[in-house]
Write an enzyme that holds these catalytic residues in place. Structure first.
Site, short mmCIF file in Angstrom:
data_model
loop_
_atom_site.label_atom_id
_atom_site.label_comp_id
_atom_site.label_asym_id
_atom_site.label_seq_id
_atom_site.Cartn_x
_atom_site.Cartn_y
_atom_site.Cartn_z
N HIS A 141 -43.73 -30.72 1.91
CA HIS A 141 -44.47 -29.84 1.09
C HIS A 141 -45.09 -28.99 2.23
O HIS A 141 -45.91 -28.02 1.67
CB HIS A 141 -45.17 -30.30 0.14
CG HIS A 141 -46.21 -31.32 0.39
ND1 HIS A 141 -46.26 -32.59 0.34
CD2 HIS A 141 -47.59 -30.73 0.98
CE1 HIS A 141 -47.51 -33.07 0.92
NE2 HIS A 141 -48.22 -32.23 1.15
N ASP A 171 -40.09 -36.20 0.32
CA ASP A 171 -41.16 -35.45 0.98
C ASP A 171 -41.23 -35.58 2.29
O ASP A 171 -42.46 -35.75 2.98
CB ASP A 171 -42.57 -35.90 0.17
CG ASP A 171 -43.68 -34.50 0.32
OD1 ASP A 171 -43.04 -33.50 0.69
OD2 ASP A 171 -44.79 -35.08 0.48
N SER A 248 -51.96 -34.43 4.84
CA SER A 248 -50.37 -34.51 4.70
C SER A 248 -49.64 -34.42 5.89
O SER A 248 -49.67 -33.58 6.58
CB SER A 248 -50.00 -33.51 3.53
OG SER A 248 -50.48 -33.59 2.37
#
Length: 401
Positions: A141, A171, A248
């Protein structure tokens, strides 16, 4: 007041996504698994001198100096290999679309210049270097559907990043930069983690580069459904080390400075909870993305839940079934035209073993299936209304939607 279209556009353009916002517009804030031995085949060769942490005591390594504790030692080892990723993409301008309405145009007046049809979204994430030749791992993402990717090293050097592959199911994404002799991370082992062990996160939360946070492993094998992302195929590591937007794609480390997971900010309502993708899953997927440009996931086509006496009674009443065991993994739904349906599995079947290995939770079933290869035949021992049956299912490819 007769506010012009240009003034309106300028006013609303202030409402932009912050540095930690995701580029994909999903629930993300920024927005299974083969054995560890099989990771020897991944693109990154594990060093032979890798330290295996004691799964029970998690004994700490010796410090490297009078003023260094084990956290500082770990960060010194890994920090140079952690990168900041800045990404941009063009998206439709909602102001332009809204002002196509004749009523709004009359209300706000005519505009001398046209409103831009697109606007730029910007986001910041983290990543880490797998190989000296510029292979990076990050979250999907962070870089999915982006137009530009810029990678900044800790020493200040910046490079254009090429997105080699993205796997939204786990992911995980991989990026390549043109550089040599880069610092790299050392991959660890997440298979024997025990709640209470140290956990160290490094990343760029909220745009604050090279931020280090520390906590413990709070839990392991959190299913995608438990975490709130049922569209993913990951058994997450849960930690209380602070993971914020911008973290992230950064590494989660053990006390020895080895990467045991890939941090991902996936819950907007998580207070004091963070989640990471186990490094075995991430490394396997990364290797497939680098070698084939895509990752394939085995698919059976069932929806499962863990049984309890209360849930058993509820499912029996609602679906007119005759589930006998009080505990285990019950199939709630069989997806039409799936491998499970073609093999003859039915709602109400309670999975007890896969290839003669006992399973007691849906997380164990998910992890076992993900550790296999597309096309493998799995022998599922099920309890169907009190009778023990063995059903052989040949896994298919996980559908894109």
């Amino acid at each position: 007041m007769n506010l012009s279209l240009r003034q309106l556009a300028v006013y609303l353009s202030i409402l932009t996504i912050g540095a930690g916002a995701g580029l994909t517009g999903s629930r993300y804030l920024f927005p299974q698994n083969r054995s560890f031995q099989q990771l020897k085949n991944v693109a990154v060769t594990l060093p032979s001198e890798s330290v295996t942490p004691n799964p029970v005591t998690n004994s700490l390594p010796a410090t490297g100096g009078d003023n260094l504790n084990f956290i500082a030692n770990a960060v010194q080892k890994v920090g140079p290999a952690v990168v900041r990723i800045n990404a941009t993409r063009k998206v439709p301008n909602p102001i332009s679309d809204a002002l196509k309405n004749p009523f709004l145009r009359r209300f706000f007046g005519e505009e001398e210049q046209p409103i831009p049809q697109e606007r730029i979204e910007r986001g910041t994430g983290s990543g880490f270097i797998l190989s000296e030749k510029g292979q990076l791992l990050t979250n999907a993402h962070v870089v999915a559907d982006t137009d530009t990717v810029q990678v900044t090293l800790k020493d200040g050097r910046t490079f254009k990043g090429d997105v080699v592959g993205v796997d939204t199911i786990t992911d995980v994404a991989v990026v390549k930069i043109s550089a040599d002799n880069l610092p790299t991370v050392r991959l660890g082992n997440s298979q024997n983690l025990i709640p209470g062990q140290w956990a160290i996160a490094i990343g760029n939360p909220l745009g604050l580069d090279n931020t280090v946070t520390i906590g413990i492993i709070s839990a392991t094998d959190r299913t995608s459904a438990q975490v709130g992302v049922p569209d993913k195929r990951v058994s997450f590591i849960q930690t209380d080390a602070a993971i914020n937007p911008g973290n992230s794609g950064g590494p989660l480390l053990n006390a020895q400075g080895e990467v045991i997971g890939v941090n991902t900010a996936i819950r907007a309502d998580a207070q004091g909870l963070g989640f990471a993708i186990p490094i075995e899953t991430a490394a396997r997927v990364a290797n497939e993305l680098f070698t084939k440009g895509k990752a394939e996931h085995p698919f059976l086509g069932i929806e499962m839940t863990d049984l309890s006496p209360q849930k058993k009674q509820q499912i029996n009443q609602e679906n007119q079934l005759n589930i006998q065991p009080d505990t285990g993994v019950v199939i709630r739904k069989v997806i039409a035209d799936s491998p499970a349906q073609r093999a003859g599995l039915l709602p109400g079947d309670v999975i007890q073993k896969i290839n003669n290995k006992p399973v007691k939770t849906s997380a164990q079933v998910q992890k076992y299936v993900e550790s296999t290869t597309v096309g493998d035949i799995l022998a599922l021992e099920v309890n169907r209304s009190g009778k023990i049956l063995t059903v052989k299912v040949q896994s298919g490819v996980y559908p894109k939607k």
